[in-house]
Scaffold this motif. Sequence first.
Motif, PDB file in Angstrom:
ATOM      1  N   ARG A  23       0.728  -1.176  -0.100  1.00 38.47           N
ATOM      2  CA  ARG A  23      -0.147  -0.065   0.005  1.00 38.47           C
ATOM      3  C   ARG A  23       0.899   1.304   0.002  1.00 38.47           C
ATOM      4  NH1 ARG A  23      -4.943  -1.522   4.297  1.00 38.47           N
ATOM      5  NH2 ARG A  23      -5.481  -3.277   2.917  1.00 38.47           N
ATOM      6  N   VAL A  24       0.728   1.938  -1.104  1.00 37.78           N
ATOM      7  CA  VAL A  24       1.487   3.424  -1.045  1.00 37.78           C
ATOM      8  C   VAL A  24       0.660   4.339  -0.071  1.00 37.78           C
ATOM      9  CG1 VAL A  24       1.895   5.416  -2.625  1.00 37.78           C
ATOM     10  CG2 VAL A  24       2.181   2.878  -3.374  1.00 37.78           C
ATOM     11  N   GLN A  25       1.321   4.836   0.957  1.00 39.31           N
ATOM     12  CA  GLN A  25       0.817   5.740   1.867  1.00 39.31           C
ATOM     13  C   GLN A  25       1.082   7.186   1.449  1.00 39.31           C
ATOM     14  OE1 GLN A  25       0.766   4.373   5.569  1.00 39.31           O
ATOM     15  NE2 GLN A  25      -0.285   2.964   3.883  1.00 39.31           N
ATOM     16  N   ALA A  26       2.146   7.589   0.855  1.00 40.57           N
ATOM     17  CA  ALA A  26       2.180   8.986   0.158  1.00 40.57           C
ATOM     18  C   ALA A  26       3.069   9.119  -0.849  1.00 40.57           C
ATOM     19  CB  ALA A  26       2.685   9.865   1.652  1.00 40.57           C
ATOM     20  N   ARG A  27       2.784  10.220  -1.439  1.00 38.15           N
ATOM     21  CA  ARG A  27       3.705  10.437  -2.644  1.00 38.15           C
ATOM     22  C   ARG A  27       4.006  11.993  -2.755  1.00 38.15           C
ATOM     23  NH1 ARG A  27       2.297  10.989  -8.615  1.00 38.15           N
ATOM     24  NH2 ARG A  27       4.102  10.657  -9.695  1.00 38.15           N
ATOM     25  N   THR A  28       5.165  12.392  -2.961  1.00 35.02           N
ATOM     26  CA  THR A  28       5.268  13.906  -3.095  1.00 35.02           C
ATOM     27  C   THR A  28       4.691  14.405  -4.416  1.00 35.02           C
ATOM     28  OG1 THR A  28       7.450  13.375  -4.111  1.00 35.02           O
ATOM     29  CG2 THR A  28       7.577  13.989  -1.817  1.00 35.02           C
ATOM     30  N   GLU A  29       4.556  15.528  -4.675  1.00 33.30           N
ATOM     31  CA  GLU A  29       3.626  16.251  -5.637  1.00 33.30           C
ATOM     32  C   GLU A  29       4.578  15.931  -6.877  1.00 33.30           C
ATOM     33  OE1 GLU A  29       2.330  20.550  -6.759  1.00 33.30           O
ATOM     34  OE2 GLU A  29       1.975  20.067  -4.778  1.00 33.30           O
ATOM     35  N   ASP A  30       6.031  16.101  -6.822  1.00 29.80           N
ATOM     36  CA  ASP A  30       6.833  15.811  -8.081  1.00 29.80           C
ATOM     37  C   ASP A  30       7.003  14.526  -8.461  1.00 29.80           C
ATOM     38  OD1 ASP A  30       8.705  14.933  -6.266  1.00 29.80           O
ATOM     39  OD2 ASP A  30       9.893  16.547  -6.570  1.00 29.80           O
ATOM     40  N   GLY A  31       6.430  13.509  -7.477  1.00 27.44           N
ATOM     41  CA  GLY A  31       6.619  12.036  -7.810  1.00 27.44           C
ATOM     42  C   GLY A  31       7.798  11.690  -7.450  1.00 27.44           C
ATOM     43  N   LEU A  32       8.896  12.305  -7.159  1.00 29.79           N
ATOM     44  CA  LEU A  32       9.906  11.769  -6.846  1.00 29.79           C
ATOM     45  C   LEU A  32      10.053  11.047  -5.585  1.00 29.79           C
ATOM     46  CD1 LEU A  32      12.120  14.349  -9.016  1.00 29.79           C
ATOM     47  CD2 LEU A  32      11.151  12.140  -9.662  1.00 29.79           C
ATOM     48  N   ALA A  33       9.435  11.222  -4.661  1.00 32.78           N
ATOM     49  CA  ALA A  33       9.559  10.289  -3.476  1.00 32.78           C
ATOM     50  C   ALA A  33       8.263   9.606  -3.099  1.00 32.78           C
ATOM     51  CB  ALA A  33       9.987  11.097  -2.484  1.00 32.78           C
ATOM     52  N   ALA A  34       8.231   8.509  -2.334  1.00 30.78           N
ATOM     53  CA  ALA A  34       6.944   7.857  -1.743  1.00 30.78           C
ATOM     54  C   ALA A  34       7.030   7.013  -0.729  1.00 30.78           C
ATOM     55  CB  ALA A  34       6.298   7.148  -3.128  1.00 30.78           C
ATOM     56  N   THR A  35       6.281   6.757   0.057  1.00 30.77           N
ATOM     57  CA  THR A  35       6.365   5.922   1.051  1.00 30.77           C
ATOM     58  C   THR A  35       5.217   4.662   0.645  1.00 30.77           C
ATOM     59  OG1 THR A  35       4.805   7.095   2.556  1.00 30.77           O
ATOM     60  CG2 THR A  35       7.046   7.366   2.549  1.00 30.77           C
ATOM     61  N   ALA A  36       5.489   3.396   1.238  1.00 28.65           N
ATOM     62  CA  ALA A  36       4.563   2.356   1.112  1.00 28.65           C
ATOM     63  C   ALA A  36       4.816   1.517   2.455  1.00 28.65           C
ATOM     64  CB  ALA A  36       4.889   1.863   0.150  1.00 28.65           C
ATOM     65  N   ARG A  37       3.761   0.674   2.574  1.00 26.01           N
ATOM     66  CA  ARG A  37       3.598  -0.316   3.657  1.00 26.01           C
ATOM     67  C   ARG A  37       3.093  -1.555   3.483  1.00 26.01           C
ATOM     68  NH1 ARG A  37       3.517   2.013   9.024  1.00 26.01           N
ATOM     69  NH2 ARG A  37       2.246   0.266   9.875  1.00 26.01           N
ATOM     70  N   VAL A  38       3.743  -2.624   3.984  1.00 23.73           N
ATOM     71  CA  VAL A  38       3.283  -4.013   3.507  1.00 23.73           C
ATOM     72  C   VAL A  38       3.356  -4.641   5.048  1.00 23.73           C
ATOM     73  CG1 VAL A  38       3.688  -6.266   2.410  1.00 23.73           C
ATOM     74  CG2 VAL A  38       4.806  -3.772   1.705  1.00 23.73           C
ATOM     75  N   GLU A  39       2.064  -5.405   5.247  1.00 25.09           N
ATOM     76  CA  GLU A  39       1.724  -6.075   6.544  1.00 25.09           C
ATOM     77  C   GLU A  39       2.316  -7.630   5.950  1.00 25.09           C
ATOM     78  OE1 GLU A  39       0.929  -4.620   9.250  1.00 25.09           O
ATOM     79  OE2 GLU A  39       0.631  -2.812   8.271  1.00 25.09           O
ATOM     80  N   ILE A  40       3.432  -7.948   6.707  1.00 22.44           N
ATOM     81  CA  ILE A  40       3.845  -9.426   6.590  1.00 22.44           C
ATOM     82  C   ILE A  40       3.000 -10.192   7.351  1.00 22.44           C
ATOM     83  CG2 ILE A  40       5.625 -10.926   6.270  1.00 22.44           C
ATOM     84  CD1 ILE A  40       5.700  -8.438   4.438  1.00 22.44           C
ATOM     85  N   ARG A  41       2.208 -10.986   7.068  1.00 22.38           N
ATOM     86  CA  ARG A  41       1.237 -11.989   7.768  1.00 22.38           C
ATOM     87  C   ARG A  41       1.979 -13.166   7.831  1.00 22.38           C
ATOM     88  NH1 ARG A  41      -4.265 -11.099   4.924  1.00 22.38           N
ATOM     89  NH2 ARG A  41      -3.758 -13.249   4.741  1.00 22.38           N
ATOM     90  N   ALA A  42       1.638 -13.989   8.792  1.00 24.15           N
ATOM     91  CA  ALA A  42       2.037 -15.533   8.987  1.00 24.15           C
ATOM     92  C   ALA A  42       1.698 -16.489   7.989  1.00 24.15           C
ATOM     93  CB  ALA A  42       1.782 -15.978  10.613  1.00 24.15           C
ATOM     94  N   ASP A  43       0.476 -16.110   7.284  1.00 24.34           N
ATOM     95  CA  ASP A  43      -0.068 -17.119   6.343  1.00 24.34           C
ATOM     96  C   ASP A  43       0.688 -16.672   4.971  1.00 24.34           C
ATOM     97  OD1 ASP A  43      -1.509 -14.641   5.930  1.00 24.34           O
ATOM     98  OD2 ASP A  43      -3.253 -15.708   5.737  1.00 24.34           O
ATOM     99  N   GLU A  44       1.854 -15.882   4.729  1.00 24.32           N
ATOM    100  CA  GLU A  44       2.370 -15.857   3.538  1.00 24.32           C
ATOM    101  C   GLU A  44       2.936 -16.934   3.140  1.00 24.32           C
ATOM    102  OE1 GLU A  44       3.308 -13.472   1.130  1.00 24.32           O
ATOM    103  OE2 GLU A  44       2.008 -11.871   2.164  1.00 24.32           O
ATOM    104  N   PRO A  45       2.608 -17.293   1.892  1.00 23.83           N
ATOM    105  CA  PRO A  45       2.832 -18.660   1.350  1.00 23.83           C
ATOM    106  C   PRO A  45       4.487 -19.077   1.334  1.00 23.83           C
ATOM    107  CG  PRO A  45       1.160 -17.663  -0.281  1.00 23.83           C
ATOM    108  CD  PRO A  45       1.657 -16.799   0.857  1.00 23.83           C
ATOM    109  N   VAL A  46       5.172 -18.085   1.285  1.00 22.93           N
ATOM    110  CA  VAL A  46       6.453 -18.422   1.312  1.00 22.93           C
ATOM    111  C   VAL A  46       7.173 -18.785   2.613  1.00 22.93           C
ATOM    112  CG1 VAL A  46       7.256 -16.787  -0.576  1.00 22.93           C
ATOM    113  CG2 VAL A  46       7.226 -15.973   1.653  1.00 22.93           C
ATOM    114  N   PHE A  47       6.630 -18.566   3.843  1.00 24.54           N
ATOM    115  CA  PHE A  47       6.711 -19.047   5.020  1.00 24.54           C
ATOM    116  C   PHE A  47       6.756 -20.570   5.040  1.00 24.54           C
ATOM    117  CE2 PHE A  47       5.540 -14.735   6.632  1.00 24.54           C
ATOM    118  CZ  PHE A  47       6.895 -14.337   6.574  1.00 24.54           C
ATOM    119  N   ALA A  48       5.842 -21.178   4.228  1.00 20.59           N
ATOM    120  CA  ALA A  48       5.683 -22.749   4.234  1.00 20.59           C
ATOM    121  C   ALA A  48       7.117 -23.340   4.078  1.00 20.59           C
ATOM    122  CB  ALA A  48       4.566 -23.262   3.253  1.00 20.59           C
TER     123      ALA A  48
END
Length: 140
Positions: A23-48
């Motif tokens: 999820r992209v949280q914020a982006r600067t007006e010029d588009g040259l910076a952004a922040t995002a977040r990812v919730e890493i859940r225990a049921d991610e398939p790669v953990f298996a």
Amino acid sequence: MSAAPPAPVGTRAPVSPVAAEVRVQARTEDGLAATARVEIRADEPVFAGHYPDFPIFPGVCVLECVQRAATDGDAAPDPTELAAVESARFAGAVYPGDTLSLTLKWRRTDAGLRCDAVATTERGKAASVRLRYESTGGRR
């Protein structure tokens, strides 16, 4: 139950080892910076299969989260296509239940765009990544 329609000829449906939503949280007006977040859940398939008794989110999955954030319509300054992973340095593990916070900074180069990203968890830096992109045309 009907099958999904096939992808148009010459295109591929996106494939990702990461089930989580980036999820992209914020982006600067010029588009040259952004922040995002990812919730890493225990049921991610790669953990298996990645250390089943002590699951760690694989580094390639951290890279995938950065790539997905970088090319999200709300984060990238231009429509872009990944040309290279120029560097990736992993500094700390990412575990089930962590929130991966991504900070992306774009800069224009003669060859296209470069995205420098830092991934952190509650414990500190998890990775720093440098990606190179080629413009697919059309500015926003």
